[in-house]
Design an enzyme around this catalytic site. Sequence first.
Site, PDB file in Angstrom:
ATOM      1  N   ALA A  99      45.864  15.669  34.377  1.00 33.05           N
ATOM      2  CA  ALA A  99      45.867  14.583  33.394  1.00 33.05           C
ATOM      3  C   ALA A  99      46.271  15.102  32.025  1.00 33.05           C
ATOM      4  CB  ALA A  99      44.481  13.935  33.312  1.00 33.05           C
ATOM      5  N   CYS A 100      47.230  14.427  31.417  1.00 28.14           N
ATOM      6  CA  CYS A 100      47.616  14.741  30.036  1.00 28.14           C
ATOM      7  C   CYS A 100      47.940  13.432  29.321  1.00 28.14           C
ATOM      8  CB  CYS A 100      48.796  15.704  29.990  1.00 28.14           C
ATOM      9  SG  CYS A 100      50.375  14.990  30.497  1.00 28.14           S
ATOM     10  N   ASP A 101      48.413  13.534  28.098  1.00 26.35           N
ATOM     11  CA  ASP A 101      48.675  12.340  27.295  1.00 26.35           C
ATOM     12  C   ASP A 101      49.595  11.361  28.009  1.00 26.35           C
ATOM     13  OD1 ASP A 101      47.251  12.119  24.961  1.00 26.35           O
ATOM     14  OD2 ASP A 101      48.483  13.568  23.890  1.00 26.35           O
TER      15      ASP A 101
END
Length: 587
Positions: free
Chosen positions: A387-389
């Site tokens: 998960a990232c931006d």
Amino acid sequence: MENTEQKSGLKAKVQRLGSYLSGMVMPNIGAFIAWGVITALFIETGWMPNEQLATIGGPMLTYLLPLLIAYTGGSVVHGQRGAVVGAIATMGVIVGSGIPMFIGAMIMGPLGGWCIKKFDDIFQDKIKAGFEMLVNNFSAGLIGFALAILAFYAIGPVVEALTEMMAAGVEAIINMRLLPLANILIEPAKILFLNNAINHGILTPLGADQAAEAGKSILFLLEANPGPGLGVLLAFTIFGKGSAKSSAPGAIIIQFLGGIHEIYFPYVMMKPLLFLAVMAGGVAGTFTFQLFGAGLQAAASPGSIIAILAMTPRGGYLANIAGIIVGTIVSFLVAMVIIKSDKSEEDDLAATQAAVQSSKAQSKGGATAVQNANQEMFGNVNKIIFACDAGMGSSAMGASVLRDKVKKAGIDIPVTNSAINNLSDDPNALIVTQEELYDRASQKAPSATYVQVENFMNSPRYDEIVERLGAAPAATDDGKKLSDDVVEGIADYDRVDHIIFAYVEGKGSANMGATIMKKILKEKNIALPVTVVKVSELKDAPSAMIVTIKGETVKAEQQAPSAVHVPVVDMVTSEKYDKIVAQLKNK
């Protein structure tokens, strides 16, 4: 200490705001690129001028792009209903102003989603059976109608005025030849994981306005310029030592051709003086862009040389390439001096990542304890999510790295990547995220198991994950541990002084189960309090016995890891209660 916490809190808030802004634009970058290609090909000065096809670009810029942004923003807040109401509301700012309403869409999309969410929270449980569709449709339509009128008369003109002020400010900075100074802030902010927020939350909307008038915008190049990062990686390739030197050439391919800028962040953080290198490279590159009149027709995402060349207008290749080359050279020269002046024997990239990770975890107070507690529950994991931006770029690359390791270890667990805003709470998910983003991710999926890494591309934690997954017991369909069926012989019962029936949704069953337990305890002359508590409101207590439905046990363990947990198939008719009381009787 207090100042550090305040800075950390402010940084988290800025990141959260930037995440919401970029989260509305990033999923729709394909539409921006499509608009840029149409503009590049078919306008009067394009590669294939076509008066009829060129007419597609205007409506796309005026209507399609803002509506997509608003739809996405509303969806993040309240799903499909929020998306629809956000799009309806945004039509008000689009028609009520004479400029492309990107900023207006970023306001009205989430506002529409928030309004319909509040309506649903208040009235959803009060709607009589058979009237759900009628109420849902009319509520969305009427709330969207009201917001569209508000946007037309109030928000649209205000946003238009603010946009014109910002555009005038940017134009003034450009005319004063001061735009390169913006990179003094942009480059460090990128390495603090604000790159998507800066590029897609601020520069892309403003750049689109400029490109609509002038056919190109230099703002698209400020954050996307791969030159500063390339210079640092080249310096490590030639003058570095150890693992940093050996890994830098591969990082160059991923950063320069793949456009994944995050890969050079740990190299800079390993030697903080290298912030000066990327800042100098960014300033020099932007100065060259400005000097030669460079610009792109649409956002280059990711920031790859391929994407930049694809979005370069006809006749603008020399200017754009010159800025990238100058930024690379300046960054390389500064980084070379810094790296050669460092007398340490080896640049151990992995050790640096681990050390930074450890110090950051300690600075977050309970983060280490939570992570350790989560890792004990790897046996419940049946999926891994990076998960990232934006859910693209570095997280996709990290997922690819771990997917290969998992496959080689013979572990049959899917590995995917996602934007933080798109995460859903799942107790069986192992979420790998960067330390800077952990707080936001844990708010979206509080029941998941987390592993925090410094950098997605080269983390020493991946081997640990594979090792633990290989040694952990397999998860069953309901997410419980294989040992959950064992009640007899649990020594921890000796410390139990109260019993809690915890529930996620079935409060009625929990109340009935608690009543049955009270009756059994009374018959056996055992004086222990029995209460009913919602899982999300549990407090950790080593002296508590927590009874839950099997599929909800993991969530309870997350909330109260020190307690004694007893999963049951049915709270009302469980055969375990007599066995539990028998052990309590004998303690």
